[in-house]
Design a protein around this motif. Structure first.
Motif, PDB file in Angstrom:
ATOM      1  N   SER A   1     -58.277  73.134 -42.088  1.00 46.25           N
ATOM      2  CA  SER A   1     -59.555  74.009 -41.618  1.00 46.25           C
ATOM      3  C   SER A   1     -59.033  75.310 -40.717  1.00 46.25           C
TER       4      SER A   1
ATOM      5  N   ALA B   1     -57.041  73.420 -46.572  1.00 46.42           N
ATOM      6  CA  ALA B   1     -58.252  72.222 -46.601  1.00 46.42           C
ATOM      7  C   ALA B   1     -59.458  74.041 -46.777  1.00 46.42           C
ATOM      8  N   ASP B   2     -60.590  73.606 -46.659  1.00 45.14           N
ATOM      9  CA  ASP B   2     -61.246  74.495 -46.500  1.00 45.14           C
ATOM     10  C   ASP B   2     -61.052  75.691 -46.089  1.00 45.14           C
TER      11      ASP B   2
ATOM     12  N   ALA C   1     -58.568  72.711 -51.004  1.00 45.96           N
ATOM     13  CA  ALA C   1     -59.699  73.061 -51.213  1.00 45.96           C
ATOM     14  C   ALA C   1     -60.492  73.919 -52.351  1.00 45.96           C
TER      15      ALA C   1
ATOM     16  N   GLY D   1     -60.072  71.595 -55.859  1.00 44.83           N
ATOM     17  CA  GLY D   1     -61.284  70.805 -55.651  1.00 44.83           C
ATOM     18  C   GLY D   1     -60.599  70.021 -56.524  1.00 44.83           C
TER      19      GLY D   1
END
Length: 254
Positions: free
Chosen positions: A69, A101-102, A130, A162
């Motif tokens: 992230s 990741a996000d 993500a 996702g």
């Protein structure tokens, strides 16, 4: 089964100061990773340097990349990868595994893969993102060197956002591939084929519009926050030009 087995690993992580660190940068055998100068925007940059010829028949190469992230990473390669025939008739495999990741961002921009006569290579690229991740992924394949018939080449590209698949496609070309791969519905006599996958959260609310992007290239929306550019061209140079122009067109529209 013979051949070289090698796996290289990259982990990119936000350093808390607006930049990106690389706590894991593991080279293996012919897969040598080199960090280059970071961009002014805090993006880390890595180049994959082939330390030997290949992949050859029977080789098993893999590159695993994780972007945490808030991290930003750009991965390229120093030169084209050339699939060559080996001493055995086993196929070679090249697997790419990507996890973002996000709020992570990855630009995966390797040089082309060239399928030399007599080679047999299966490439699988799997990207898991993500919902808030960003990705620019380019693949380019050139069938044969100058004046040369291609080897057997199979490519599978899977992208999930996702946990949901937004793209799962496979292309097989060369001797022994299903009939029609060189026909008007697939390559149409061209010898270079490529794709550009774009994943951006804003595409979920404002999908791109399907359209032709010059001769040989097309843009289409994918399910979820993603878009796909596909292109064919007589050679690798013109293919790269088409994909660069397509990326510029999408960025300008955005």
């Amino acid at each position: 089964m013979s051949g070289v087995h090698a796996t290289a690993r990259i982990v990119a992580r936000a350093d808390g100061r607006g930049g990106t660190s690389l706590p894991v940068l593991e080279s293996d055998g012919p897969l040598a990773l080199r960090r280059t100068r970071a961009s002014s925007g805090g993006e880390a940059r890595v180049v994959l340097v082939g330390a030997m010829s290949g992949p050859l028949g029977g080789d098993r190469f893999a590159v695993e990349t994780v972007v945490d992230s808030g991290a930003r990473l750009r991965v390229g390669s120093a030169a084209a990868t050339i699939a060559l025939p080996g001493q055995t008739k086993d196929e070679a495999r090249y697997d790419v595994r990507i996890d973002v990741a996000d709020s992570g961002e990855l630009h995966w921009l390797p040089e082309p893969l060239i399928s030399a006569r007599g080679s047999d290579l299966h490439v699988t690229t799997r990207a898991d993102l993500a919902p808030g991740a960003r990705l620019v992924l380019r693949e380019e394949q050139v069938l044969g060197r100058v004046g040369e018939e291609p080897g057997r080449f199979t490519s599978r590209l899977v992208v999930r956002v996702g946990g949901r698949a937004v793209l799962d496609q496979e292309l097989a070309c060369g001797p022994g591939a299903p009939g029609g791969w060189d026909g008007p519905a697939v390559l149409g006599g061209n010898r270079a084929v490529g794709q550009l996958v774009l994943v951006r959260p804003e595409f979920g609310e404002r999908p791109v519009s399907a359209r032709i992007l010059g001769e040989g290239a097309a843009l289409m929306p994918l399910a979820g926050p993603a878009a796909l550019v596909t292109a064919v061209a007589p050679d690798g140079l013109r293919l790269r030009r088409l994909l660069d122009e397509a990326l510029d067109a999408v960025n300008w529209a955005d």
